[in-house]
Design an enzyme around this catalytic site. Structure first.
Site, PDB file in Angstrom:
ATOM      1  N   GLU A 232     -85.890 -39.711 -34.959  1.00 32.18           N
ATOM      2  CA  GLU A 232     -85.815 -39.814 -33.490  1.00 32.18           C
ATOM      3  C   GLU A 232     -86.940 -40.615 -32.847  1.00 32.18           C
ATOM      4  OE1 GLU A 232     -85.550 -35.772 -32.113  1.00 32.18           O
ATOM      5  OE2 GLU A 232     -83.550 -35.500 -32.949  1.00 32.18           O
TER       6      GLU A 232
ATOM      7  N   ASN B  18     -83.502 -41.541 -39.265  1.00 31.16           N
ATOM      8  CA  ASN B  18     -82.505 -40.610 -38.737  1.00 31.16           C
ATOM      9  C   ASN B  18     -82.636 -40.513 -37.216  1.00 31.16           C
ATOM     10  OD1 ASN B  18     -80.491 -38.510 -39.454  1.00 31.16           O
ATOM     11  ND2 ASN B  18     -81.986 -37.062 -38.623  1.00 31.16           N
TER      12      ASN B  18
ATOM     13  N   HIS C 183     -74.612 -35.362 -33.111  1.00 29.94           N
ATOM     14  CA  HIS C 183     -74.416 -34.140 -32.322  1.00 29.94           C
ATOM     15  C   HIS C 183     -73.554 -34.542 -31.127  1.00 29.94           C
ATOM     16  CE1 HIS C 183     -77.338 -31.763 -34.510  1.00 29.94           C
ATOM     17  NE2 HIS C 183     -78.241 -32.712 -34.372  1.00 29.94           N
TER      18      HIS C 183
ATOM     19  N   GLU D 152     -76.076 -34.549 -39.109  1.00 32.22           N
ATOM     20  CA  GLU D 152     -76.221 -33.278 -38.367  1.00 32.22           C
ATOM     21  C   GLU D 152     -74.988 -33.013 -37.508  1.00 32.22           C
ATOM     22  OE1 GLU D 152     -79.992 -33.111 -36.300  1.00 32.22           O
ATOM     23  OE2 GLU D 152     -81.042 -34.124 -37.933  1.00 32.22           O
TER      24      GLU D 152
ATOM     25  N   ASP E  65     -72.114 -31.851 -35.387  1.00 31.72           N
ATOM     26  CA  ASP E  65     -71.487 -30.724 -34.696  1.00 31.72           C
ATOM     27  C   ASP E  65     -70.854 -31.288 -33.430  1.00 31.72           C
ATOM     28  OD1 ASP E  65     -73.833 -31.067 -33.170  1.00 31.72           O
ATOM     29  OD2 ASP E  65     -74.666 -29.109 -33.676  1.00 31.72           O
TER      30      ASP E  65
HETATM   31  C1  XIL Z   1     -82.958 -28.106 -34.454  1.00 33.56           C
HETATM   32  C2  XIL Z   1     -82.703 -26.772 -35.136  1.00 33.56           C
HETATM   33  O1  XIL Z   1     -81.325 -26.661 -35.388  1.00 33.56           O
HETATM   34  C3  XIL Z   1     -83.187 -25.646 -34.279  1.00 33.56           C
HETATM   35  O2  XIL Z   1     -83.113 -24.423 -34.999  1.00 33.56           O
HETATM   36  C4  XIL Z   1     -84.626 -25.874 -33.838  1.00 33.56           C
HETATM   37  O3  XIL Z   1     -85.005 -24.884 -32.928  1.00 33.56           O
HETATM   38  C5  XIL Z   1     -84.758 -27.227 -33.189  1.00 33.56           C
HETATM   39  O4  XIL Z   1     -84.303 -28.235 -34.072  1.00 33.56           O
HETATM   40  N1  XIL Z   1     -82.187 -33.123 -34.269  1.00 33.56           N
HETATM   41  C6  XIL Z   1     -82.783 -32.830 -35.475  1.00 33.56           C
HETATM   42  C7  XIL Z   1     -82.852 -31.443 -35.946  1.00 33.56           C
HETATM   43  O5  XIL Z   1     -83.195 -33.757 -36.188  1.00 33.56           O
HETATM   44  O6  XIL Z   1     -83.998 -31.188 -36.679  1.00 33.56           O
HETATM   45  C8  XIL Z   1     -82.752 -30.457 -34.799  1.00 33.56           C
HETATM   46  O7  XIL Z   1     -82.662 -29.149 -35.341  1.00 33.56           O
HETATM   47  C9  XIL Z   1     -81.548 -30.778 -33.943  1.00 33.56           C
HETATM   48  C10 XIL Z   1     -81.667 -32.148 -33.363  1.00 33.56           C
END
Ligand code: XIL
Length: 457
Positions: free
Chosen positions: A168, A210, A247, A276, A278
């Site tokens: 990020e 990422n 996401h 990741e 969802d």
């Molecule tokens: C999130 C986790 O799912 C949570 O449990 C935590 O509180 C915060 O981080 N991008 C990412 C992940 O790269 O590491 C994040 O995970 C979600 C967004």
């Protein structure tokens, strides 16, 4: 370019160990070749992905490994894991110089016991930094960051398939700029410095950048990351892959040009991963589209969902995952599995190339069964093989491959390996008499697996 050179053998043990243990129906017909659109009916996400040379993974919260409903689904469905929080900077180095690997090691151990691949997440990030790092700046911070990368990548050396080296680092919106952070303020080269340190510490892990909101090809952020990767490749900065977090919410929906984004990054010479996933309310269409897009891009190596049940999700109120809070499969699960099973192979990997046949039938050296090799699908970098055993209902078959080729995935059998990683003994596990595996060519496109023996019982 020297910095992008790397050891040819990748993290052998885990590569060799990715196993799909669930029963798989794909090769139920003796001698079947995996063909585009062929009627396959793998019954789990991981098994189906593996048949297509991919993984299907999930984020894991280590504390939930004590929940048997959770681990039952984890072990049944997934062949890759990412630590949801346990490999972040604050978890691994809570005080400067004091490393705490307990929870992360526990996840790696679980993954190894289940033959799952591990994605390391994440070595350098503006978020979830321990307090001591948040308060740092300048050269002190740069050195602390690089030391963290080196220490952590060294600790897990040989156990991590892919590292999210930097997470990020770009700003949202139309600027295409880097995200402001304490790390960014140490100098624009902080990202490449992190990648070089990671490569040095673990030459066998693939190194990924990422990010989120890099799904829509038209977004300035996507274009900015693309230009960075292009620049890194042109200058020999060691980068192997790009992770799209994906996401998807109301604010950042699945974009219709997602496949273009995946293939455009891949065309730079990096693998792409959906890291990741969802999707708010888990719409079947969007989940299906993501799977189809990944399967359409040869360098899309796999999909990781960000949690198992909705109740495990960091966005649990949005019910964005494939299993409900009771652990039941949702319609999105069925859509994903069906898309995987129906998945057409990557178009760019000349899947129609007739593979060399190796030794198609090897007479058993007195073992009481016969193992017949059927060549399967071939991609640019890997190929499938199926082996059908006749003459026994329980058996073990010894398969030798030629390094630097490596078996990366198997299905419908229980494999063990010799110490070299080049010889696999595959035992029947109740999934029928045909097992299969994917072999990474690693530069040798002509060698084919040899059957050494077939032993009944
Ligand atoms: C999130 C986790 O799912 C949570 O449990 C935590 O509180 C915060 O981080 N991008 C990412 C992940 O790269 O590491 C994040 O995970 C979600 C967004």
């Amino acid at each position: 370019m020297a910095n992008s050179s790397r050891a040819p053998g990748r993290s052998r043990r885990l590569r060799a160990a990715l196993v799909v243990s669930a029963a798989v129906g794909l090769l139920a017909t003796a001698g079947a070749v995996v063909l585009p659109g062929s009627a396959s009916a793998a019954s789990t996400l991981g098994a189906s992905a593996a048949e297509r040379g991919r993984y299907f993974g999930t984020a894991v919260a280590v504390s939930r490994l004590n929940d048997s409903a959770y681990t039952t689904i984890l072990n049944r469905e997934f062949n890759q894991v990412t630590a949801e929080n346990e490999m972040k900077i604050d978890a691994l180095q809570p005080n400067q110089g004091q490393f705490n690997y307990g929870n992360a090691d526990r996840l790696v151990q679980h993954a190894r016991s289940q033959n799952m691949l591990v994605r390391g997440h994440t070595l350098a990030w503006h978020s979830q930094q321990p307090g001591w790092m948040q308060n740092m700046s300048g050269t002190t911070l740069r050195n602390a960051m690089l030391n963290h990368v080196t220490q952590v990548a060294t600790h897990f050396r040989g156990q991590i398939e892919w590292w999210d080296v930097v997470n990020e680092a770009f700003a949202d919106g139309g600027s295409g700029a880097r995200r402001d952070s304490n790390l960014q303020r140490t100098g624009n080269d902080w990202i490449e410095a992190a990648f070089r340190a990671a490569r040095q510490a673990d030459p066998n892990a693939d190194l990924c950048y990422n990010d989120y909101n890099i799904d829509n090809w038209n977004d300035a952020k996507t274009q900015a990351v693309y230009r960075m990767v292009q620049d890194f490749k042109s200058r020999g900065v060691p980068i192997d892959c790009v992770g799209l977090q994906s996401h998807f919410t109301g604010g950042s929906n699945y974009p219709s040009n997602y496949r273009t984004t995946l293939s455009s990054f891949a065309a730079l010479g990096v693998d792409v991963h959906i890291t990741e996933l969802d999707i708010r309310n888990a719409p079947t269409d969007a989940y299906r589209n993501v799977v189809n897009d990944c399967l359409a891009v040869a360098r899309c190596k796999g999909i990781t969902v960000w949690g198992i049940r909705d109740s495990d999700s960091w966005r649990s109120s949005e019910n964005p995952l494939l299993f409900n809070g009771s652990g039941q499969k949702k319609p999105a699960y069925d859509a994903v599995l069906t898309a995987l099973n129906n998945g057409t192979p990557p178009p760019t990997g000349n899947p129609t190339t007739p593979p060399p046949t190796g030794n198609p039938t090897t007479p058993p050296p007195g073992g009481g069964c016969t193992a017949t090799v059927t060549p399967g699908q071939v991609w640019g970098d890997r190929y499938n093989t199926s082996v059908t055993v006749s003459g026994a209902s329980t058996w073990s078959v010894v398969v030798a491959i030629t390094p630097p080729q490596r078996i990366s995935t198997t299905w419908s059998g229980s494999p063990t390996w010799d110490s070299s990683g080049n010889v696999m003994t595959m035992r029947s596990n109740g999934s029928g008499n045909t097992f299969g595996f994917t072999t990474m060519m690693n530069g040798n496109s002509s060698a084919r697996p040899q059957i050494r023996s077939c032993t009944a019982g």
